[in-house]
Motif scaffolding. Sequence first.
Motif, PDB file in Angstrom:
ATOM      1  N   LEU A 187       2.840  17.842 -18.829  1.00  0.00           N
ATOM      2  CA  LEU A 187       2.314  17.762 -20.300  1.00  0.00           C
ATOM      3  C   LEU A 187       3.206  16.761 -21.066  1.00  0.00           C
ATOM      4  O   LEU A 187       2.571  16.404 -22.055  1.00  0.00           O
ATOM      5  CB  LEU A 187       2.104  19.075 -20.814  1.00  0.00           C
ATOM      6  N   VAL A 188       4.655  16.962 -20.925  1.00  0.00           N
ATOM      7  CA  VAL A 188       5.327  16.375 -21.845  1.00  0.00           C
ATOM      8  C   VAL A 188       6.344  15.469 -21.077  1.00  0.00           C
ATOM      9  O   VAL A 188       7.079  15.675 -20.032  1.00  0.00           O
ATOM     10  CB  VAL A 188       6.282  17.470 -22.388  1.00  0.00           C
ATOM     11  N   SER A 189       6.410  14.351 -21.424  1.00  0.00           N
ATOM     12  CA  SER A 189       7.368  13.128 -21.012  1.00  0.00           C
ATOM     13  C   SER A 189       8.177  12.421 -22.192  1.00  0.00           C
ATOM     14  O   SER A 189       7.910  13.126 -23.091  1.00  0.00           O
ATOM     15  CB  SER A 189       6.453  11.832 -20.778  1.00  0.00           C
ATOM     16  N   LEU A 190       9.067  11.736 -22.172  1.00  0.00           N
ATOM     17  CA  LEU A 190      10.139  11.319 -23.057  1.00  0.00           C
ATOM     18  C   LEU A 190       9.884  10.076 -23.338  1.00  0.00           C
ATOM     19  O   LEU A 190       9.648   9.202 -22.338  1.00  0.00           O
ATOM     20  CB  LEU A 190      11.555  11.524 -22.500  1.00  0.00           C
ATOM     21  N   CYS A 191       9.920   9.526 -24.520  1.00  0.00           N
ATOM     22  CA  CYS A 191      10.213   8.074 -24.968  1.00  0.00           C
ATOM     23  C   CYS A 191      11.761   8.084 -25.261  1.00  0.00           C
ATOM     24  O   CYS A 191      12.201   8.404 -26.160  1.00  0.00           O
ATOM     25  CB  CYS A 191       9.289   7.891 -26.367  1.00  0.00           C
ATOM     26  N   LEU A 192      12.274   7.395 -24.336  1.00  0.00           N
ATOM     27  CA  LEU A 192      13.410   7.028 -24.430  1.00  0.00           C
ATOM     28  C   LEU A 192      13.962   5.949 -25.381  1.00  0.00           C
ATOM     29  O   LEU A 192      13.866   4.803 -25.028  1.00  0.00           O
ATOM     30  CB  LEU A 192      14.429   6.780 -22.998  1.00  0.00           C
ATOM     31  N   ASP A 193      14.525   6.246 -26.661  1.00  0.00           N
ATOM     32  CA  ASP A 193      15.004   5.188 -27.580  1.00  0.00           C
ATOM     33  C   ASP A 193      16.404   4.748 -27.309  1.00  0.00           C
ATOM     34  O   ASP A 193      17.328   5.935 -27.767  1.00  0.00           O
ATOM     35  CB  ASP A 193      14.422   5.506 -29.024  1.00  0.00           C
ATOM     36  N   THR A 194      16.754   3.760 -26.793  1.00  0.00           N
ATOM     37  CA  THR A 194      18.223   3.524 -26.391  1.00  0.00           C
ATOM     38  C   THR A 194      19.128   3.543 -27.620  1.00  0.00           C
ATOM     39  O   THR A 194      20.223   4.022 -27.442  1.00  0.00           O
ATOM     40  CB  THR A 194      18.361   2.228 -25.556  1.00  0.00           C
ATOM     41  N   LEU A 218       9.709   3.400 -23.210  1.00  0.00           N
ATOM     42  CA  LEU A 218      11.020   3.002 -23.714  1.00  0.00           C
ATOM     43  C   LEU A 218      10.981   2.357 -24.853  1.00  0.00           C
ATOM     44  O   LEU A 218      10.090   1.839 -25.227  1.00  0.00           O
ATOM     45  CB  LEU A 218      11.872   2.085 -22.657  1.00  0.00           C
ATOM     46  N   HIS A 219      11.912   2.593 -25.898  1.00  0.00           N
ATOM     47  CA  HIS A 219      12.169   1.762 -27.088  1.00  0.00           C
ATOM     48  C   HIS A 219      13.565   1.244 -26.900  1.00  0.00           C
ATOM     49  O   HIS A 219      14.495   1.786 -26.504  1.00  0.00           O
ATOM     50  CB  HIS A 219      12.093   2.666 -28.236  1.00  0.00           C
ATOM     51  N   LEU A 220      13.494  -0.170 -26.864  1.00  0.00           N
ATOM     52  CA  LEU A 220      14.687  -0.678 -26.966  1.00  0.00           C
ATOM     53  C   LEU A 220      15.305  -1.097 -28.185  1.00  0.00           C
ATOM     54  O   LEU A 220      14.672  -1.828 -28.828  1.00  0.00           O
ATOM     55  CB  LEU A 220      14.525  -2.181 -25.941  1.00  0.00           C
ATOM     56  N   LYS A 221      16.565  -0.740 -28.549  1.00  0.00           N
ATOM     57  CA  LYS A 221      17.155  -0.950 -29.459  1.00  0.00           C
ATOM     58  C   LYS A 221      18.843  -0.905 -29.209  1.00  0.00           C
ATOM     59  O   LYS A 221      19.135  -0.035 -28.223  1.00  0.00           O
ATOM     60  CB  LYS A 221      16.876  -0.341 -30.997  1.00  0.00           C
ATOM     61  N   GLN A 222      19.670  -1.298 -30.176  1.00  0.00           N
ATOM     62  CA  GLN A 222      21.036  -1.199 -30.031  1.00  0.00           C
ATOM     63  C   GLN A 222      21.834  -0.892 -31.502  1.00  0.00           C
ATOM     64  O   GLN A 222      21.194  -1.087 -32.145  1.00  0.00           O
ATOM     65  CB  GLN A 222      21.794  -2.467 -29.501  1.00  0.00           C
ATOM     66  N   VAL A 223      22.877  -0.183 -31.218  1.00  0.00           N
ATOM     67  CA  VAL A 223      23.676   0.403 -32.230  1.00  0.00           C
ATOM     68  C   VAL A 223      24.937  -0.493 -32.379  1.00  0.00           C
ATOM     69  O   VAL A 223      25.749  -0.728 -31.384  1.00  0.00           O
ATOM     70  CB  VAL A 223      23.963   1.982 -32.250  1.00  0.00           C
ATOM     71  N   ASP A 224      25.198  -0.614 -33.744  1.00  0.00           N
ATOM     72  CA  ASP A 224      26.709  -1.296 -33.820  1.00  0.00           C
ATOM     73  C   ASP A 224      27.767  -0.317 -33.904  1.00  0.00           C
ATOM     74  O   ASP A 224      27.568   0.537 -34.914  1.00  0.00           O
ATOM     75  CB  ASP A 224      26.506  -2.143 -35.233  1.00  0.00           C
ATOM     76  N   VAL A 260      20.470  -0.355 -18.472  1.00  0.00           N
ATOM     77  CA  VAL A 260      19.401   0.276 -18.649  1.00  0.00           C
ATOM     78  C   VAL A 260      17.878  -0.191 -18.183  1.00  0.00           C
ATOM     79  O   VAL A 260      17.200   0.806 -17.451  1.00  0.00           O
ATOM     80  CB  VAL A 260      19.011   0.539 -20.432  1.00  0.00           C
ATOM     81  N   LEU A 261      17.675  -1.607 -18.181  1.00  0.00           N
ATOM     82  CA  LEU A 261      16.572  -1.780 -17.771  1.00  0.00           C
ATOM     83  C   LEU A 261      16.668  -1.815 -16.055  1.00  0.00           C
ATOM     84  O   LEU A 261      15.513  -1.605 -15.522  1.00  0.00           O
ATOM     85  CB  LEU A 261      16.297  -3.188 -18.133  1.00  0.00           C
ATOM     86  N   LYS A 262      17.709  -1.941 -15.564  1.00  0.00           N
ATOM     87  CA  LYS A 262      17.841  -1.923 -14.015  1.00  0.00           C
ATOM     88  C   LYS A 262      17.609  -0.663 -13.726  1.00  0.00           C
ATOM     89  O   LYS A 262      16.835  -0.263 -12.516  1.00  0.00           O
ATOM     90  CB  LYS A 262      19.372  -2.340 -13.760  1.00  0.00           C
ATOM     91  N   ALA A 263      18.237   0.471 -14.064  1.00  0.00           N
ATOM     92  CA  ALA A 263      18.170   1.791 -14.150  1.00  0.00           C
ATOM     93  C   ALA A 263      16.445   2.200 -14.037  1.00  0.00           C
ATOM     94  O   ALA A 263      16.020   3.015 -13.266  1.00  0.00           O
ATOM     95  CB  ALA A 263      18.871   2.731 -14.890  1.00  0.00           C
ATOM     96  N   ALA A 264      15.710   1.757 -15.246  1.00  0.00           N
ATOM     97  CA  ALA A 264      14.663   2.006 -15.328  1.00  0.00           C
ATOM     98  C   ALA A 264      13.645   1.460 -14.288  1.00  0.00           C
ATOM     99  O   ALA A 264      12.833   1.990 -13.778  1.00  0.00           O
ATOM    100  CB  ALA A 264      13.920   1.418 -16.676  1.00  0.00           C
ATOM    101  N   ALA A 265      13.942   0.050 -13.870  1.00  0.00           N
ATOM    102  CA  ALA A 265      13.159  -0.556 -12.867  1.00  0.00           C
ATOM    103  C   ALA A 265      13.456   0.245 -11.488  1.00  0.00           C
ATOM    104  O   ALA A 265      12.374   0.220 -10.799  1.00  0.00           O
ATOM    105  CB  ALA A 265      13.722  -1.859 -12.785  1.00  0.00           C
ATOM    106  N   LEU A 271       6.326   1.098 -17.012  1.00  0.00           N
ATOM    107  CA  LEU A 271       6.783   1.460 -18.051  1.00  0.00           C
ATOM    108  C   LEU A 271       6.639   0.479 -19.251  1.00  0.00           C
ATOM    109  O   LEU A 271       6.652  -0.755 -18.972  1.00  0.00           O
ATOM    110  CB  LEU A 271       8.406   1.761 -17.860  1.00  0.00           C
ATOM    111  N   PHE A 272       6.472   0.829 -20.560  1.00  0.00           N
ATOM    112  CA  PHE A 272       6.532  -0.039 -21.461  1.00  0.00           C
ATOM    113  C   PHE A 272       8.029   0.032 -21.947  1.00  0.00           C
ATOM    114  O   PHE A 272       8.591   0.889 -22.128  1.00  0.00           O
ATOM    115  CB  PHE A 272       5.513   0.503 -22.606  1.00  0.00           C
ATOM    116  N   ALA A 273       8.279  -1.009 -22.497  1.00  0.00           N
ATOM    117  CA  ALA A 273       9.860  -1.196 -23.115  1.00  0.00           C
ATOM    118  C   ALA A 273       9.538  -1.931 -24.317  1.00  0.00           C
ATOM    119  O   ALA A 273       9.531  -3.236 -24.321  1.00  0.00           O
ATOM    120  CB  ALA A 273      10.737  -1.958 -22.225  1.00  0.00           C
ATOM    121  N   ILE A 274       9.544  -1.389 -25.535  1.00  0.00           N
ATOM    122  CA  ILE A 274       9.055  -1.785 -26.756  1.00  0.00           C
ATOM    123  C   ILE A 274      10.297  -2.046 -27.667  1.00  0.00           C
ATOM    124  O   ILE A 274      11.011  -0.998 -27.762  1.00  0.00           O
ATOM    125  CB  ILE A 274       7.899  -0.809 -27.332  1.00  0.00           C
TER     126      ILE A 274
END
Length: 303
Positions: A187-194, A218-224, A260-265, A271-274
């Motif tokens: 019923l419940v999956s995760l949207c992993l926002d990196t 997936l949501h793709l973003k980075q933190v400084d 991250v993308l390699k692990a997801a693949a 998967l969507f990677a937005i």
Amino acid sequence: MTSPVPSPHRIRVGSAPDSWGVWFPDDPLQVPWRRFLDEVAEAGYEWIELGPHGYLPGDPAVLARETARRGLKVSAGTVFTSLHHGPAVWEKTWAHVADIAALTRAMGAEHLVVIPSFWRDDKTGRVLEPRTLTPAQWRDLTVQTERLGREVRERYGLRIVVHPHADTHIDSEENVARFLDATDPGLVSLCLDTGHYAYCGGDSVKLIETYGERIGYLHLKQVDPAVLARVVADELPFGPAVGRGVMCEPPAGVPDLEPVLKAAAALNVDLFAIVEQDMYPCPPEKPFPIAERTRRFLRSCGV
């Protein structure tokens, strides 16, 4: 005999209004929706999210026409919930969800991104409720989220993907694991926002490797990291942190997106990677060049 290398082409890359500095249905600081659609297509993206409900046209016929003529398709809608408050908020929650789910389905998407409510105001920092949930609130959160997943699937044929988010109760490695362990994978999956996961101290590759069957989006973003250290030291809420540039253009920040993308693949699932680079507010000319560079960078990562 060696194992086949997972195909990265099962990962479909897109972007979202968020990457154009859009957080609200209507705001004079945001780019008009037609400009967003024009620029996201020109930057090389095929998929988009709906963003805040009311920003893009709510008439499915109009939105379908506007996206199709730009070669765009919709991957998901987004809803905000306070399900840890239990059954008392169900009717209000469903009233918010239903219209968005209907538009999402009408656009041919299959996912609904679910974002938990903030425990402090994302602009002023005013504490709205305790940062830590009680055991009873955790039970309400998990039970009501499962209910939402069931209702959305049965009524609209959509799959919910819950988005761990800074300044919410589903944030850190500990809280994400607690949430996943207590909810039904059917019923419940995760949207992993990196970016949000790194913001809260999490390791995205480790999460994918540990809970791979629960990663639905997936949501793709980075933190400084330098800005994040100051944000943590100053105890800033998320909104002002974004204003300081805590979310940065890849590949300048963390986590490194290629692993991250390699692990997801390696999950070998679709998967969507937005791409979502939080930038509210920003000058209207800022997002497009970043979006183009980010798309080129992701191609260099194999997607």
